[in-house]
Write a protein that holds these residues in place. Structure first.
Motif, PDB file in Angstrom:
ATOM      1  N   THR A 125      50.242  20.154  29.562  1.00  0.00           N
ATOM      2  CA  THR A 125      49.882  20.872  28.342  1.00  0.00           C
ATOM      3  C   THR A 125      48.454  20.486  27.954  1.00  0.00           C
ATOM      4  OG1 THR A 125      50.661  19.099  26.896  1.00  0.00           O
ATOM      5  CG2 THR A 125      52.286  20.770  27.581  1.00  0.00           C
ATOM      6  N   GLU A 126      47.880  21.221  27.026  1.00  0.00           N
ATOM      7  CA  GLU A 126      46.521  20.880  26.596  1.00  0.00           C
ATOM      8  C   GLU A 126      46.447  19.482  25.973  1.00  0.00           C
ATOM      9  OE1 GLU A 126      43.642  22.383  27.261  1.00  0.00           O
ATOM     10  OE2 GLU A 126      44.866  23.712  28.499  1.00  0.00           O
ATOM     11  N   PRO A 127      47.416  19.060  25.143  1.00  0.00           N
ATOM     12  CA  PRO A 127      47.376  17.674  24.647  1.00  0.00           C
ATOM     13  C   PRO A 127      47.471  16.647  25.781  1.00  0.00           C
ATOM     14  CG  PRO A 127      48.781  19.003  23.238  1.00  0.00           C
ATOM     15  CD  PRO A 127      48.447  19.853  24.429  1.00  0.00           C
ATOM     16  N   GLU A 128      48.226  16.959  26.825  1.00  0.00           N
ATOM     17  CA  GLU A 128      48.331  16.029  27.952  1.00  0.00           C
ATOM     18  C   GLU A 128      47.022  15.951  28.728  1.00  0.00           C
ATOM     19  OE1 GLU A 128      53.090  16.078  29.022  1.00  0.00           O
ATOM     20  OE2 GLU A 128      51.813  17.671  29.827  1.00  0.00           O
ATOM     21  N   TRP A 129      46.344  17.080  28.888  1.00  0.00           N
ATOM     22  CA  TRP A 129      45.013  17.044  29.507  1.00  0.00           C
ATOM     23  C   TRP A 129      44.073  16.170  28.670  1.00  0.00           C
ATOM     24  CZ3 TRP A 129      43.659  17.995  34.221  1.00  0.00           C
ATOM     25  CH2 TRP A 129      44.295  18.967  34.978  1.00  0.00           C
ATOM     26  N   ALA A 130      44.120  16.335  27.370  1.00  0.00           N
ATOM     27  CA  ALA A 130      43.244  15.546  26.496  1.00  0.00           C
ATOM     28  C   ALA A 130      43.544  14.057  26.627  1.00  0.00           C
ATOM     29  CB  ALA A 130      43.400  15.998  25.046  1.00  0.00           C
ATOM     30  N   ALA A 131      44.836  13.701  26.706  1.00  0.00           N
ATOM     31  CA  ALA A 131      45.211  12.293  26.872  1.00  0.00           C
ATOM     32  C   ALA A 131      44.731  11.777  28.221  1.00  0.00           C
ATOM     33  CB  ALA A 131      46.722  12.135  26.747  1.00  0.00           C
ATOM     34  N   LEU A 132      44.867  12.592  29.263  1.00  0.00           N
ATOM     35  CA  LEU A 132      44.402  12.195  30.590  1.00  0.00           C
ATOM     36  C   LEU A 132      42.909  11.895  30.575  1.00  0.00           C
ATOM     37  CD1 LEU A 132      44.767  11.925  33.702  1.00  0.00           C
ATOM     38  CD2 LEU A 132      44.270  14.392  33.830  1.00  0.00           C
ATOM     39  N   PHE A 133      42.119  12.807  30.015  1.00  0.00           N
ATOM     40  CA  PHE A 133      40.665  12.596  29.985  1.00  0.00           C
ATOM     41  C   PHE A 133      40.317  11.328  29.206  1.00  0.00           C
ATOM     42  CE2 PHE A 133      40.280  17.512  30.079  1.00  0.00           C
ATOM     43  CZ  PHE A 133      40.516  17.515  31.445  1.00  0.00           C
ATOM     44  N   ALA A 134      40.960  11.148  28.067  1.00  0.00           N
ATOM     45  CA  ALA A 134      40.660   9.975  27.244  1.00  0.00           C
ATOM     46  C   ALA A 134      41.019   8.689  27.982  1.00  0.00           C
ATOM     47  CB  ALA A 134      41.412  10.058  25.920  1.00  0.00           C
ATOM     48  N   ASN A 135      42.167   8.681  28.650  1.00  0.00           N
ATOM     49  CA  ASN A 135      42.582   7.473  29.364  1.00  0.00           C
ATOM     50  C   ASN A 135      41.716   7.197  30.586  1.00  0.00           C
ATOM     51  OD1 ASN A 135      44.684   6.525  27.729  1.00  0.00           O
ATOM     52  ND2 ASN A 135      46.115   8.013  28.591  1.00  0.00           N
ATOM     53  N   LEU A 136      41.249   8.227  31.253  1.00  0.00           N
ATOM     54  CA  LEU A 136      40.326   8.014  32.363  1.00  0.00           C
ATOM     55  C   LEU A 136      39.047   7.337  31.872  1.00  0.00           C
ATOM     56  CD1 LEU A 136      40.766  11.352  34.341  1.00  0.00           C
ATOM     57  CD2 LEU A 136      41.519   9.072  35.062  1.00  0.00           C
ATOM     58  N   ASP A 137      38.541   7.787  30.735  1.00  0.00           N
ATOM     59  CA  ASP A 137      37.326   7.170  30.189  1.00  0.00           C
ATOM     60  C   ASP A 137      37.605   5.747  29.695  1.00  0.00           C
ATOM     61  OD1 ASP A 137      35.877   9.405  30.797  1.00  0.00           O
ATOM     62  OD2 ASP A 137      35.765  10.166  28.745  1.00  0.00           O
ATOM     63  N   ARG A 138      38.775   5.531  29.090  1.00  0.00           N
ATOM     64  CA  ARG A 138      39.131   4.183  28.664  1.00  0.00           C
ATOM     65  C   ARG A 138      39.248   3.252  29.872  1.00  0.00           C
ATOM     66  NH1 ARG A 138      44.558   4.403  25.912  1.00  0.00           N
ATOM     67  NH2 ARG A 138      44.062   2.323  25.078  1.00  0.00           N
ATOM     68  N   ALA A 139      39.855   3.735  30.946  1.00  0.00           N
ATOM     69  CA  ALA A 139      39.980   2.917  32.150  1.00  0.00           C
ATOM     70  C   ALA A 139      38.611   2.627  32.759  1.00  0.00           C
ATOM     71  CB  ALA A 139      40.867   3.632  33.170  1.00  0.00           C
ATOM     72  N   LEU A 140      37.750   3.637  32.763  1.00  0.00           N
ATOM     73  CA  LEU A 140      36.391   3.454  33.284  1.00  0.00           C
ATOM     74  C   LEU A 140      35.676   2.350  32.514  1.00  0.00           C
ATOM     75  CD1 LEU A 140      34.099   4.616  35.150  1.00  0.00           C
ATOM     76  CD2 LEU A 140      33.488   6.074  33.217  1.00  0.00           C
TER      77      LEU A 140
END
Length: 303
Positions: A125-140
């Protein structure tokens, strides 16, 4: 140049997927890597090396292998709220302790669905995409804070497998990419085009050669991922249809200076399979050494 060529335990059939096949012991796998002249390796799945960071570092040092980092499957699309149930950052930060202890520089994240294996399809879903992007940046950022580079591995059966999903990650996150020549092919993409489009975002490379005939059956759902691997979907480098030589040449022209990792999923069910895995690794190492050491074409890869 050989210092930039590494391997991974999956090329000996060692994987995180339950009921995959015989899991060879680490002493055998690491010693066979060294016998091929390999001087560096990814960690492999949980349990292959000790969990304790100092012990993990000691095992690799004793084997005479440098730690590259590793493939780390984690659910990244459920929540990006710090401390919330399912927050992936504590797990990632705990794993990074072993990277620091072993001197490993690259964490290869796989955005898994949460189900075992790689046969499922996930639509976010769009909220899940947003969470994915945010977590990728947090992990980075968490990895960078301890001197490690985090990268995302587009992978069949995860939430980022297709060229369209990769393009969304490029647009929505700052994270770099791991080019996996096999999985990007299985996801419907062209790895040479991947290099030409995203050369400035590629920070790691997993090299697999592919039988397109078997891969087509897997993509069509006629056989599962494991069965496709068992039927020879991945070939010794230079023996399949993935144009590995062209891909390496394109990477070199782009200025890529990361690792070239022999990382070909293999099913080992008996000693004959284990011997075949070793021979395929031997042939693949010889091929990639030749490809990496060859003069790249002079033409620049388009931005």
């Amino acid at each position: 140049m050989n210092a930039r060529i590494a391997s991974a335990p999956i090329s000996w059939g060692v994987i995180e997927v339950p009921d995959w096949g015989v899991q060879l012991d680490r002493e055998r796998v690491l010693s066979e890597m060294v016998s091929l002249g390999i001087s560096a390796t990814e960690f492999g799945p949980e349990g292959f090396l000790p969990d304790a960071p100092a012990e993990r570092a000691a095992v690799l040092a004793e084997a005479g292998l440098q730690a590259v980092g590793g493939f780390f499957p984690v659910v990244l699309h459920k929540t990006a709220e710090p401390g919330a149930p399912g927050d992936p950052l504590p797990i990632i930060e705990r794993e990074l302790e072993a990277y620091v202890a072993a001197g490993a520089g690259t964490m290869v994240l796989s955005a898994v669905t949460g189900e075992d294996g790689y046969d499922g399809v996930a639509e976010l879903t769009e909220p899940e995409w947003a969470a994915l992007f945010a977590n990728l940046d947090r992990a980075l950022d968490a990895a960078a804070a301890v001197g490690v580079v985090a990268t995302l591995h587009p992978h069949l059966g995860t939430v980022v497998e297709s060229p369209e999903a990769v393009a969304r990650v490029i647009a929505g996150s700052r994270i770099g990419l791991c080019l996996d020549t096999g999985h990007y092919t299985l996801g419907g993409g062209d790895p040479v085009d991947f290099v030409e489009r995203y050369s400035d975002r590629i920070v790691h490379a997993h090299l697999k050669d592919v039988s397109l005939e078997v891969a087509a059956r897997v993509r069509a759902g006629d056989v599962g991922y494991r069965e496709g691997v068992r039927q020879g979907m991945y070939q010794a480098l230079g023996s399949g249809d993935a144009r590995i030589g062209e891909i390496v040449s394109a990477l070199r022209r782009s200025g890529y200076d990361g690792w070239y990792v022999l990382e070909q999923d293999t099913v080992v069910e008996n000693e004959e399979d284990a011997a075949r895995a070793l021979e395929n690794a031997r042939r693949s190492v010889a091929f990639i050494r030749s490809a990496v050491e060859a003069e790249p074409e002079s033409a620049a890869v388009p931005a």
